[in-house]
Design a protein around this motif. Structure first.
Motif, PDB file in Angstrom:
ATOM      1  N   GLU A   6      -2.357 -37.541  90.664  1.00 22.17           N
ATOM      2  CA  GLU A   6      -2.653 -38.905  91.170  1.00 22.17           C
ATOM      3  C   GLU A   6      -1.703 -39.554  91.513  1.00 22.17           C
ATOM      4  O   GLU A   6      -1.743 -40.485  92.446  1.00 22.17           O
ATOM      5  N   LYS A   7      -0.134 -39.072  91.652  1.00 20.23           N
ATOM      6  CA  LYS A   7       0.692 -39.786  92.097  1.00 20.23           C
ATOM      7  C   LYS A   7       0.535 -39.806  93.738  1.00 20.23           C
ATOM      8  O   LYS A   7       1.148 -40.813  94.193  1.00 20.23           O
ATOM      9  N   LYS A   8      -0.001 -39.087  94.446  1.00 22.63           N
ATOM     10  CA  LYS A   8      -0.233 -39.051  95.949  1.00 22.63           C
ATOM     11  C   LYS A   8      -0.800 -39.919  96.264  1.00 22.63           C
ATOM     12  O   LYS A   8      -0.975 -40.486  97.678  1.00 22.63           O
ATOM     13  N   PHE A   9      -1.497 -40.912  95.608  1.00 22.13           N
ATOM     14  CA  PHE A   9      -2.323 -41.943  95.972  1.00 22.13           C
ATOM     15  C   PHE A   9      -1.644 -43.341  95.668  1.00 22.13           C
ATOM     16  O   PHE A   9      -1.976 -44.478  96.262  1.00 22.13           O
ATOM     17  N   TRP A  10      -0.256 -43.273  95.441  1.00 24.55           N
ATOM     18  CA  TRP A  10       0.379 -44.451  95.057  1.00 24.55           C
ATOM     19  C   TRP A  10       1.738 -44.334  96.208  1.00 24.55           C
ATOM     20  O   TRP A  10       2.080 -43.471  96.585  1.00 24.55           O
ATOM     21  N   HIS A  11       2.075 -45.694  96.479  1.00 26.77           N
ATOM     22  CA  HIS A  11       3.222 -45.500  97.503  1.00 26.77           C
ATOM     23  C   HIS A  11       4.453 -46.557  96.844  1.00 26.77           C
ATOM     24  O   HIS A  11       3.961 -47.486  96.262  1.00 26.77           O
ATOM     25  N   SER A  12       5.430 -46.437  97.538  1.00 25.83           N
ATOM     26  CA  SER A  12       6.504 -47.352  96.955  1.00 25.83           C
ATOM     27  C   SER A  12       6.425 -48.435  97.703  1.00 25.83           C
ATOM     28  O   SER A  12       6.339 -48.335  98.912  1.00 25.83           O
ATOM     29  N   HIS A  13       7.149 -49.815  97.229  1.00 27.15           N
ATOM     30  CA  HIS A  13       7.450 -50.754  97.943  1.00 27.15           C
ATOM     31  C   HIS A  13       8.474 -50.947  98.330  1.00 27.15           C
ATOM     32  O   HIS A  13       8.817 -52.104  99.061  1.00 27.15           O
ATOM     33  N   LEU A  14       9.521 -50.122  98.174  1.00 21.67           N
ATOM     34  CA  LEU A  14      10.718 -50.302  98.566  1.00 21.67           C
ATOM     35  C   LEU A  14      11.253 -50.540 100.118  1.00 21.67           C
ATOM     36  O   LEU A  14      11.861 -51.754 100.420  1.00 21.67           O
ATOM     37  N   TYR A  15      10.438 -49.807 101.019  1.00 20.35           N
ATOM     38  CA  TYR A  15      10.486 -50.079 102.468  1.00 20.35           C
ATOM     39  C   TYR A  15      10.230 -51.641 102.829  1.00 20.35           C
ATOM     40  O   TYR A  15      10.504 -52.094 103.553  1.00 20.35           O
ATOM     41  N   GLU A  16       8.846 -51.525 102.383  1.00 20.76           N
ATOM     42  CA  GLU A  16       8.311 -52.962 102.693  1.00 20.76           C
ATOM     43  C   GLU A  16       9.125 -54.387 102.466  1.00 20.76           C
ATOM     44  O   GLU A  16       8.954 -55.243 103.219  1.00 20.76           O
ATOM     45  N   VAL A  17       9.684 -54.289 101.180  1.00 17.37           N
ATOM     46  CA  VAL A  17      10.242 -55.068 100.592  1.00 17.37           C
ATOM     47  C   VAL A  17      11.759 -55.479 101.571  1.00 17.37           C
ATOM     48  O   VAL A  17      12.079 -56.376 102.076  1.00 17.37           O
ATOM     49  N   LYS A  18      12.456 -54.393 101.538  1.00 17.17           N
ATOM     50  CA  LYS A  18      13.867 -54.402 102.536  1.00 17.17           C
ATOM     51  C   LYS A  18      13.500 -54.733 103.683  1.00 17.17           C
ATOM     52  O   LYS A  18      14.633 -55.212 104.156  1.00 17.17           O
ATOM     53  N   SER A  19      12.606 -54.465 104.420  1.00 19.00           N
ATOM     54  CA  SER A  19      12.416 -54.636 105.833  1.00 19.00           C
ATOM     55  C   SER A  19      12.029 -55.723 106.201  1.00 19.00           C
ATOM     56  O   SER A  19      12.153 -56.212 107.198  1.00 19.00           O
ATOM     57  N   ILE A  78      13.300 -67.753  96.237  1.00 20.45           N
ATOM     58  CA  ILE A  78      12.197 -67.633  95.246  1.00 20.45           C
ATOM     59  C   ILE A  78      11.424 -66.166  95.481  1.00 20.45           C
ATOM     60  O   ILE A  78      11.216 -65.384  94.730  1.00 20.45           O
ATOM     61  N   GLN A  79      11.351 -65.904  96.864  1.00 18.37           N
ATOM     62  CA  GLN A  79      10.596 -64.865  97.399  1.00 18.37           C
ATOM     63  C   GLN A  79      11.416 -63.771  96.858  1.00 18.37           C
ATOM     64  O   GLN A  79      10.963 -62.707  96.376  1.00 18.37           O
ATOM     65  N   ARG A  80      12.784 -63.757  97.047  1.00 14.49           N
ATOM     66  CA  ARG A  80      13.781 -62.522  96.912  1.00 14.49           C
ATOM     67  C   ARG A  80      13.801 -62.131  95.390  1.00 14.49           C
ATOM     68  O   ARG A  80      14.027 -60.930  95.086  1.00 14.49           O
ATOM     69  N   GLN A  81      13.477 -63.325  94.623  1.00 15.42           N
ATOM     70  CA  GLN A  81      13.840 -62.995  93.078  1.00 15.42           C
ATOM     71  C   GLN A  81      12.548 -62.117  92.763  1.00 15.42           C
ATOM     72  O   GLN A  81      12.717 -61.277  91.847  1.00 15.42           O
ATOM     73  N   ASP A  82      11.330 -62.538  93.216  1.00  8.54           N
ATOM     74  CA  ASP A  82      10.209 -61.453  92.966  1.00  8.54           C
ATOM     75  C   ASP A  82      10.329 -60.153  93.729  1.00  8.54           C
ATOM     76  O   ASP A  82       9.940 -59.233  93.074  1.00  8.54           O
ATOM     77  N   VAL A 126       9.462 -56.328  92.837  1.00 11.91           N
ATOM     78  CA  VAL A 126       8.438 -55.313  93.518  1.00 11.91           C
ATOM     79  C   VAL A 126       9.228 -54.057  94.109  1.00 11.91           C
ATOM     80  O   VAL A 126       8.287 -53.195  94.307  1.00 11.91           O
ATOM     81  N   ALA A 127      10.344 -54.405  94.832  1.00 13.17           N
ATOM     82  CA  ALA A 127      11.026 -53.128  95.283  1.00 13.17           C
ATOM     83  C   ALA A 127      11.113 -52.120  94.512  1.00 13.17           C
ATOM     84  O   ALA A 127      11.224 -50.880  95.069  1.00 13.17           O
ATOM     85  N   LYS A 128      10.848 -52.130  93.193  1.00 14.47           N
ATOM     86  CA  LYS A 128      10.870 -50.960  92.224  1.00 14.47           C
ATOM     87  C   LYS A 128       9.669 -50.320  91.716  1.00 14.47           C
ATOM     88  O   LYS A 128       9.722 -49.625  90.893  1.00 14.47           O
ATOM     89  N   THR A 129       8.593 -50.829  92.349  1.00 16.74           N
ATOM     90  CA  THR A 129       7.363 -50.669  91.935  1.00 16.74           C
ATOM     91  C   THR A 129       6.611 -49.709  92.850  1.00 16.74           C
ATOM     92  O   THR A 129       6.944 -49.408  93.936  1.00 16.74           O
ATOM     93  N   TYR A 130       5.494 -49.177  92.484  1.00  8.97           N
ATOM     94  CA  TYR A 130       4.486 -48.380  93.194  1.00  8.97           C
ATOM     95  C   TYR A 130       3.132 -49.247  93.254  1.00  8.97           C
ATOM     96  O   TYR A 130       2.687 -49.817  92.342  1.00  8.97           O
TER      97      TYR A 130
END
Length: 185
Positions: free
Chosen positions: A52-65, A77-81, A85-89
């Motif tokens: 199942e894990k292959k269907f999920w993506h990390s949000h780290l790059y989207e957030v940090k970029s 306020i965005q950065r607080q959320d 999110v950077a730690k999620t899938y």
């Protein structure tokens, strides 16, 4: 990564571990509902079966970029959320292939992936979004440099293990269900 669309998420938080989002092609009243995303914590992701894990993506790059942003929401306020999110899938399914020009949601739903590294984002799409929403991805990248991703690092099976995934349709026999006799007392 051969197709990219602008995606506007409207999310409900079930709890700190789980969000579910409706995805529209634009934030306006005439936006089309094109998909959904489930967002889970690293802790929940680690409990998923490996297939199942292959269907999920990390949000780290989207957030940090800086490419993941909240139009109209003040930066702090965005950065607080985004720190959360950077730690999620996330797992994204698109029903409506608007990038093909479809006027209705045609075909089978597709599992979509996220940007995971520099050089993937279509520059025309990026420049258009920055202009329309008054955001600078580079400035946001600098402001978010301190953010951290999943505590255990990005799981090697996430992000499709580095490969693309295509949803396929196949026909199967649909055998009638045998009725179970009921006993009444």
């Amino acid at each position: 990564m051969t197709r990219q669309v602008e995606a506007h998420h409207f999310c409900g938080h079930q709890n700190e571990e789980f969000r579910q989002c409706l995805i529209y092609d634009k934030p306006d009243a005439d936006g089309r509902l094109i998909g959904l995303e489930y967002i889970i914590s690293e802790e929940l992701f680690l409990t998923l079966p490996d297939d199942e894990k292959k269907f999920w993506h990390s949000h780290l790059y989207e957030v940090k970029s800086g490419v993941l942003f909240m139009p109209g929401v003040p930066g702090p306020i965005q950065r607080q959320d985004h720190e959360k999110v950077a730690k999620t899938y996330g797992k994204v399914i698109h029903f409506w292939q608007v990038d093909r020009g479809d006027s209705l949601p045609l075909g089978i739903p597709q599992v979509m992936m996220a940007l995971t590294r520099d050089g993937q984002l279509d520059q025309n799409l990026a420049q258009d979004a920055e202009k329309r929403f008054g955001v600078s991805f580079n400035e946001e990248r600098e402001k978010r440099a301190y953010m951290e991703g999943p505590a255990h690092g990005i799981h090697p099976l996430a992000n499709a293990g580095g490969y693309g995934i295509r949803t396929v349709l196949r026909e199967v026999d649909c055998k009638p269900v045998q009725s179970v006799p009921r006993v009444f007392v």
